[in-house]
Design a protein around this motif. Sequence first.
Motif, PDB file in Angstrom:
ATOM      1  N   THR A  41       7.141 -11.875 -30.878  1.00  0.00           N
ATOM      2  CA  THR A  41       8.042 -12.998 -30.733  1.00  0.00           C
ATOM      3  C   THR A  41       8.832 -12.888 -29.429  1.00  0.00           C
ATOM      4  O   THR A  41       8.874 -13.818 -28.643  1.00  0.00           O
ATOM      5  N   ARG A  42       9.467 -11.773 -29.195  1.00  0.00           N
ATOM      6  CA  ARG A  42      10.336 -11.671 -28.026  1.00  0.00           C
ATOM      7  C   ARG A  42       9.567 -11.704 -26.710  1.00  0.00           C
ATOM      8  O   ARG A  42      10.077 -12.193 -25.708  1.00  0.00           O
ATOM      9  N   PHE A  45       9.317 -15.282 -25.580  1.00  0.00           N
ATOM     10  CA  PHE A  45      10.545 -15.793 -24.960  1.00  0.00           C
ATOM     11  C   PHE A  45      10.730 -15.231 -23.552  1.00  0.00           C
ATOM     12  O   PHE A  45      11.150 -15.941 -22.641  1.00  0.00           O
ATOM     13  N   ASP A 106       8.439  -7.115 -24.983  1.00  0.00           N
ATOM     14  CA  ASP A 106       9.801  -6.628 -24.803  1.00  0.00           C
ATOM     15  C   ASP A 106       9.845  -5.108 -24.621  1.00  0.00           C
ATOM     16  O   ASP A 106      10.468  -4.622 -23.690  1.00  0.00           O
ATOM     17  N   ARG A 165      17.672  -7.697 -28.128  1.00  0.00           N
ATOM     18  CA  ARG A 165      18.176  -8.956 -28.683  1.00  0.00           C
ATOM     19  C   ARG A 165      18.099 -10.001 -27.580  1.00  0.00           C
ATOM     20  O   ARG A 165      18.565  -9.756 -26.466  1.00  0.00           O
ATOM     21  N   LEU A 166      17.502 -11.145 -27.916  1.00  0.00           N
ATOM     22  CA  LEU A 166      17.412 -12.254 -26.966  1.00  0.00           C
ATOM     23  C   LEU A 166      18.108 -13.469 -27.551  1.00  0.00           C
ATOM     24  O   LEU A 166      18.060 -13.697 -28.768  1.00  0.00           O
ATOM     25  N   GLU A 168      17.400 -16.507 -27.706  1.00  0.00           N
ATOM     26  CA  GLU A 168      16.564 -17.450 -28.447  1.00  0.00           C
ATOM     27  C   GLU A 168      16.441 -17.109 -29.933  1.00  0.00           C
ATOM     28  O   GLU A 168      16.254 -18.000 -30.760  1.00  0.00           O
ATOM     29  N   THR A 169      16.514 -15.841 -30.274  1.00  0.00           N
ATOM     30  CA  THR A 169      16.391 -15.435 -31.679  1.00  0.00           C
ATOM     31  C   THR A 169      17.653 -14.796 -32.233  1.00  0.00           C
ATOM     32  O   THR A 169      17.909 -14.867 -33.432  1.00  0.00           O
ATOM     33  N   ASP A 170      18.431 -14.159 -31.357  1.00  0.00           N
ATOM     34  CA  ASP A 170      19.561 -13.350 -31.820  1.00  0.00           C
ATOM     35  C   ASP A 170      20.919 -13.859 -31.330  1.00  0.00           C
ATOM     36  O   ASP A 170      21.937 -13.232 -31.601  1.00  0.00           O
ATOM     37  N   ASP A 173      21.975 -11.665 -25.524  1.00  0.00           N
ATOM     38  CA  ASP A 173      21.021 -10.895 -24.753  1.00  0.00           C
ATOM     39  C   ASP A 173      21.562  -9.472 -24.607  1.00  0.00           C
ATOM     40  O   ASP A 173      22.642  -9.265 -24.034  1.00  0.00           O
TER      41      ASP A 173
END
Length: 179
Positions: A41-42, A45, A106, A165-166, A168-170, A173
């Motif tokens: 996922t990451r 992004f 990532d 942590r990004l 877009e999801t978290d 950053d």
Amino acid sequence: MVEKANILDEKAINRALTRIAHEIIERNKGIESCILVGIKTRGAFLAKRLAEKIEKIEGKSIKSGELDITLYRDDLSMKNNNKEPLVQQVDIQHVLTDQKVILIDDVLFTGRTVRAAMDAVMDLGRPAQIQLAVLIDRGHRELPIRADYVGKNIPTASLERIVVRLFETDHEDSVTIQE
């Protein structure tokens, strides 16, 4: 797990991605035959962010897509009747044959995720070359895989964990080490 250290903040992640974008352009002498493929996922992004940076630098967009390698992992027992992994959730609208595919993830750790991603890419075509860009390389490789582009090398103990942590999801950053 307890947070041991904060390694990268939002600005540091942005600087690392900007540097990687420049390195990709320089190494490939432009972007004409390149395709960024983010590993979900990451990594997906991060690939989108890199594509935006490259477009700003080059003045034109780079081909991109994303790949879910879940069913290619060697630690997954679900396979089809032919005992082969199933391609699933591939969002690549470009032909990969004779292109330079740049896989984006990532964290590079054992190398098994990258191996699975390479298998998935090869099922979609025969690229001229596969390169690898990662935000974090933490070592502890189990396979002979290395990244071509690295945001930051972070030597870790095998029991430590890198948490990316990004936004877009978290909704933030950061990159931290937990133990």
